[in-house]
Design a protein around this motif. Structure first.
Motif, PDB file in Angstrom:
ATOM      1  N   ILE A 356       0.831  -1.201   0.000  1.00 59.37           N
ATOM      2  CA  ILE A 356       0.000   0.000   0.000  1.00 59.37           C
ATOM      3  C   ILE A 356       0.875   1.265   0.000  1.00 59.37           C
ATOM      4  O   ILE A 356       0.457   2.299  -0.507  1.00 59.37           O
ATOM      5  CB  ILE A 356      -1.007  -0.032   1.185  1.00 59.37           C
ATOM      6  N   SER A 357       2.087   1.167   0.530  1.00 59.97           N
ATOM      7  CA  SER A 357       2.964   2.346   0.539  1.00 59.97           C
ATOM      8  C   SER A 357       3.330   2.777  -0.867  1.00 59.97           C
ATOM      9  O   SER A 357       3.579   3.949  -1.113  1.00 59.97           O
ATOM     10  CB  SER A 357       4.265   2.049   1.283  1.00 59.97           C
ATOM     11  N   PRO A 360       0.335   5.256  -3.653  1.00 54.50           N
ATOM     12  CA  PRO A 360       0.129   6.664  -4.037  1.00 54.50           C
ATOM     13  C   PRO A 360       1.069   7.120  -5.147  1.00 54.50           C
ATOM     14  O   PRO A 360       0.752   8.055  -5.866  1.00 54.50           O
ATOM     15  CB  PRO A 360       0.422   7.438  -2.744  1.00 54.50           C
ATOM     16  N   ILE A 394      -8.405   9.388  -4.283  1.00 52.11           N
ATOM     17  CA  ILE A 394      -8.178   8.132  -3.550  1.00 52.11           C
ATOM     18  C   ILE A 394      -7.378   8.381  -2.269  1.00 52.11           C
ATOM     19  O   ILE A 394      -6.329   9.022  -2.303  1.00 52.11           O
ATOM     20  CB  ILE A 394      -7.403   7.115  -4.423  1.00 52.11           C
ATOM     21  N   PHE A 395      -7.871   7.901  -1.162  1.00 50.49           N
ATOM     22  CA  PHE A 395      -7.097   7.886   0.081  1.00 50.49           C
ATOM     23  C   PHE A 395      -6.529   6.490   0.246  1.00 50.49           C
ATOM     24  O   PHE A 395      -7.285   5.550   0.488  1.00 50.49           O
ATOM     25  CB  PHE A 395      -7.975   8.166   1.310  1.00 50.49           C
ATOM     26  N   PHE A 396      -5.234   6.346   0.130  1.00 50.11           N
ATOM     27  CA  PHE A 396      -4.628   5.041   0.393  1.00 50.11           C
ATOM     28  C   PHE A 396      -4.285   4.944   1.869  1.00 50.11           C
ATOM     29  O   PHE A 396      -3.575   5.802   2.401  1.00 50.11           O
ATOM     30  CB  PHE A 396      -3.375   4.852  -0.465  1.00 50.11           C
ATOM     31  N   GLU A 397      -4.798   3.937   2.515  1.00 53.18           N
ATOM     32  CA  GLU A 397      -4.589   3.818   3.954  1.00 53.18           C
ATOM     33  C   GLU A 397      -3.965   2.485   4.330  1.00 53.18           C
ATOM     34  O   GLU A 397      -4.335   1.444   3.787  1.00 53.18           O
ATOM     35  CB  GLU A 397      -5.929   3.954   4.695  1.00 53.18           C
ATOM     36  N   TYR A 398      -3.034   2.556   5.265  1.00 53.58           N
ATOM     37  CA  TYR A 398      -2.514   1.341   5.899  1.00 53.58           C
ATOM     38  C   TYR A 398      -3.512   1.009   6.993  1.00 53.58           C
ATOM     39  O   TYR A 398      -3.614   1.732   7.987  1.00 53.58           O
ATOM     40  CB  TYR A 398      -1.130   1.640   6.474  1.00 53.58           C
ATOM     41  N   HIS A 399      -4.260  -0.037   6.779  1.00 55.56           N
ATOM     42  CA  HIS A 399      -5.388  -0.268   7.665  1.00 55.56           C
ATOM     43  C   HIS A 399      -5.765  -1.742   7.642  1.00 55.56           C
ATOM     44  O   HIS A 399      -5.695  -2.401   6.596  1.00 55.56           O
ATOM     45  CB  HIS A 399      -6.559   0.600   7.175  1.00 55.56           C
ATOM     46  N   ASP A 400      -6.152  -2.243   8.788  1.00 55.84           N
ATOM     47  CA  ASP A 400      -6.617  -3.617   8.887  1.00 55.84           C
ATOM     48  C   ASP A 400      -8.133  -3.572   8.973  1.00 55.84           C
ATOM     49  O   ASP A 400      -8.698  -2.963   9.885  1.00 55.84           O
ATOM     50  CB  ASP A 400      -6.021  -4.246  10.150  1.00 55.84           C
ATOM     51  N   HIS A 403     -10.164  -4.101  12.078  1.00 55.91           N
ATOM     52  CA  HIS A 403     -10.167  -3.062  13.112  1.00 55.91           C
ATOM     53  C   HIS A 403     -11.333  -2.117  12.825  1.00 55.91           C
ATOM     54  O   HIS A 403     -11.950  -2.192  11.773  1.00 55.91           O
ATOM     55  CB  HIS A 403      -8.842  -2.294  13.076  1.00 55.91           C
ATOM     56  N   PRO A 404     -11.620  -1.203  13.775  1.00 51.02           N
ATOM     57  CA  PRO A 404     -12.719  -0.272  13.497  1.00 51.02           C
ATOM     58  C   PRO A 404     -12.473   0.501  12.204  1.00 51.02           C
ATOM     59  O   PRO A 404     -11.357   0.932  11.938  1.00 51.02           O
ATOM     60  CB  PRO A 404     -12.665   0.666  14.705  1.00 51.02           C
ATOM     61  N   ALA A 406     -13.167   3.711  10.111  1.00 53.51           N
ATOM     62  CA  ALA A 406     -13.677   5.078  10.213  1.00 53.51           C
ATOM     63  C   ALA A 406     -13.994   5.603   8.828  1.00 53.51           C
ATOM     64  O   ALA A 406     -13.339   6.506   8.331  1.00 53.51           O
ATOM     65  CB  ALA A 406     -12.647   5.965  10.894  1.00 53.51           C
ATOM     66  N   VAL A 407     -14.975   5.008   8.167  1.00 55.23           N
ATOM     67  CA  VAL A 407     -15.342   5.477   6.829  1.00 55.23           C
ATOM     68  C   VAL A 407     -16.802   5.924   6.853  1.00 55.23           C
ATOM     69  O   VAL A 407     -17.589   5.430   7.647  1.00 55.23           O
ATOM     70  CB  VAL A 407     -15.143   4.375   5.749  1.00 55.23           C
ATOM     71  N   PRO A 408     -17.157   6.849   5.966  1.00 55.11           N
ATOM     72  CA  PRO A 408     -18.552   7.295   5.919  1.00 55.11           C
ATOM     73  C   PRO A 408     -19.430   6.257   5.207  1.00 55.11           C
ATOM     74  O   PRO A 408     -18.947   5.189   4.843  1.00 55.11           O
ATOM     75  CB  PRO A 408     -18.467   8.581   5.104  1.00 55.11           C
TER      76      PRO A 408
END
Lengths: 472, 158
Positions: A356-357, A360, A394-400, A403-404, A406-408
């Motif tokens: 993911i890094s 972008p 595009i928002f590229f996020e390091y995210h599992d 886990h919670p 936080a998206v709309p």
């Protein structure tokens, strides 16, 4: 309705353990989720998955290639692209209907991974939609074609279609011709061929063939062993390949397992995995079209076909499992094209930091990209990259994703081959989260082989050739 | 957390820690965490606001805090400390400020606008931080003085 009841009874006879009460009910529902192109070979009905078919074609004037196996009819110029043509009738040792000289042969152009191959058949019939749950595992009595090339059989409108396995027929050609066939497979085919001899060759009659009492018992105990072997495979997949069997991928898993068993039997090997590599090998056909690369024009069209005509002024998209970002960029371009006046926001995440890094700052060569994308790219110093309007959406996020999140609320969620790599309880909670975050009119796109969602909550989009769902 | 935010924090933490301790710094494997977690003993926290909402937390044992603070004070030719007194706490607070400040500056240069809240420091035994509902990036740093975990949670304002 007696023929239906008969078919259902036969179903249970052949696959006594297939699913509990819930699944049984689902199978009775007549939703069409599998389309196949049907054709005839040697007077019998066969079919292939429509997703494997690029087009239906007439072949005339192809060029003979010397020193090829007899079933290779030659090469053919398809609008500038040279493809090989295989005559399925010769390959399967079926009688070839002689055509008057110079009359074009009927055929299909099949798509196999990156490759296209033409196959000649007697005649192409039509497209038949069925419920994939009604596909029965292959049975040696089904036709003249070696069982290892058959992925299943299905009855529709009183015709029995034998579904051919395109990968097996066209892929890994050399491996198949050289691999020794196991005694067991040989024996079973032989015995059943004998059983066939009495009942006549008509394929429509094949389903009415009743195995003798002894045969039934053999199938019964064979099924126990089958389920047991399958359960070992299911247990091995999570530890070897982090793949978690569940209702979502069960349909694919069973079909793949049947195919795998035949492949392994043909190579005289155990069906069980000896190493993680074999588990990965098993999973190869699972991955959705264009995984890890830009979507090809066909996939783009399939996706556009399920998009609603209008969306909100701000289109929100959730794309977990984005990897290196190819899918997210493809989505951004398609959506920008489809909704030019809307603001686009894509949340793309992956829990693999390295992949993911790089997303972008993705660069590529212009010529590697289909024309469709060319409106959206800009030239860099020596490579191309996407234009600001695409990148900024595009928002590229390091995210599992477990886990919670936080998206709309989302208009579209694209999570291809993501759920199957989560533990069963995580699959359920993530799916619940998809349900909660998806707007009423929203679309959920899962992997090509992730089709088993709770039908009380999710409705498969009619006629879609990708796995698309809406909330009920 | 957006991938663009990760490197500025890792670089700032590495650079500042190396500078103030004048010793070897080794970065551990980055990972994500969302469960409540025990705090080692000393936690300095700085809030982030602006285009985003979030916080940065520096977590270490008391022993590490004393040694790191001493190294910082030594660099300014101030008497080292033996226990976590006011001077020690001020040093750790300042460390958190330096790391976060530098990261935010780097981010600003990339076009992301972050504001900082004044830092706060918590010390005590058997502490636990419970902000379930928040996913944090953990950047573990190994120093000669011990281990410092930098815990960054940032999310976009929707």
């Amino acid at each position: 309705m007696s023929s239906r009841a008969e078919a259902a009874r036969q179903n249970r006879l052949r696959v006594p353990h297939r699913g509990g009460g819930n699944r049984q009910q689902n199978e009775e529902l007549e939703t069409i989720d599998y389309k196949m192109v049907t054709f005839s070979l040697g007077g019998k009905d066969y079919a292939v998955d429509i997703l494997k078919v690029k087009e239906i074609a007439k072949f005339a004037g192809f060029t003979f290639v010397p020193n090829t196996p007899p079933y290779v009819a030659g090469v053919f110029n398809l609008r500038g692209e040279i493809i090989s043509i295989i005559d399925l009738r010769i390959k399967f040792g079926l009688p070839v209907e002689q055509r008057p000289d110079r009359e074009a042969e009927c055929g299909l152009i099949l798509r196999l991974n990156d490759m296209m191959i033409g196959v000649i058949v007697d005649s192409v019939d039509r497209v038949v939609g069925i419920n994939s749950a009604r596909i029965q595992p292959p049975h040696p009595i089904f036709g003249d074609i070696n069982i290892k090339y058959i992925s299943g059989a299905v009855e529709k409108n009183d015709r029995l279609y034998i579904i051919l396995d395109v990968e097996r027929i066209l892929g890994r050609e050399s491996e198949q011709t050289e691999a020794p066939r196991s005694e067991r497979t040989e024996g079973r085919v032989g015995a059943l061929a004998e059983a066939m001899a009495g009942s006549g060759p008509a394929p429509a009659g094949a389903k009415k063939v009743q195995p003798g009492a002894a045969g039934a018992a053999e199938i019964e105990s064979g099924q126990d062993q089958y389920e047991l072997d399958l359960s070992f495979i299911k247990e091995a997949l999570p530890s070897y390949a982090q793949f978690y069997p569940s209702a979502i991928n069960d349909h694919w898993l069973r079909a793949r397992y049947d195919q795998w068993r035949r492949e392994r039997a043909a190579a005289n090997r155990e069906a069980q995995f000896a190493s993680p590599d074999e588990a990965h090998e098993f999973l190869k056909p699972f991955y959705s079209q264009d995984t890890g690369r830009f979507w090809c024009p066909e996939l783009i069209e399939l996706f556009r076909a399920v998009l609603p005509e209008r969306l909100r002024n701000t289109v929100t998209v959730w794309n977990p499992g984005a990897g290196k970002g190819y899918e997210s960029y493809s989505l951004a371009c398609v959506l920008k094209k489809s909704y030019p006046d809307s603001t686009l926001k894509i949340w793309a995440s992956d829990n693999d930091l390295l992949s993911i890094s790089t997303a972008p700052n993705l660069v590529f060569r212009k010529e590697d990209l289909p024309d469709f994308y060319h409106d959206f790219i800009v030239a860099g110093t020596n490579r191309h990259s996407f234009a600001g309007m695409i990148k900024d959406s595009i928002f590229f996020e390091y995210h599992d994703i477990t886990h919670p999140n936080a998206v709309p609320e989302m208009d579209i969620i694209v999570a291809r081959d993501v759920l199957s790599y989560l533990r069963a309880e995580q699959q359920a909670s993530v799916l619940q989260e998809f349900y909660d975050k998806l707007l009423e009119h929203g679309l959920l796109i899962l992997g090509d082989n992730e089709t088993g969602l709770d039908e009380a909550r999710w409705q498969r989009v009619d006629g879609a050739r990708i796995t698309a769902f809406r909330k009920r | 957390m957006r991938v663009e935010y990760i490197n500025p924090f890792v670089e700032a933490a590495y650079g500042i820690l190396k500078e103030v301790t004048r010793g070897e710094v080794k970065r551990g494997e980055l990972y994500l965490k969302s469960t409540s977690m025990p705090v080692l003993g000393v936690a300095a926290i700085i809030g982030l606001a602006g285009d985003v909402e979030g916080r940065v937390l520096l977590d270490m044992t008391k022993d590490t805090a004393v040694k790191v603070a001493s190294a910082m004070l030594d660099g300014m030719e101030v008497e080292p400390i033996t226990q976590l007194n006011e001077m020690g706490k001020a040093s750790i607070t300042e460390l958190a400020n330096m790391i976060t400040g530098q990261a935010v500056t780097k981010l600003h240069n990339l076009g992301f606008k972050f504001d900082l809240t004044p830092p706060a420091i918590f010390t005590g035994d058997n502490m636990e931080i419970a902000d379930t509902g928040v996913e944090a990036l953990i950047v573990p740093m190994e120093l000669e003085q011990g281990k410092i975990e930098i815990n960054v949670a940032i999310r976009e304002r929707n």
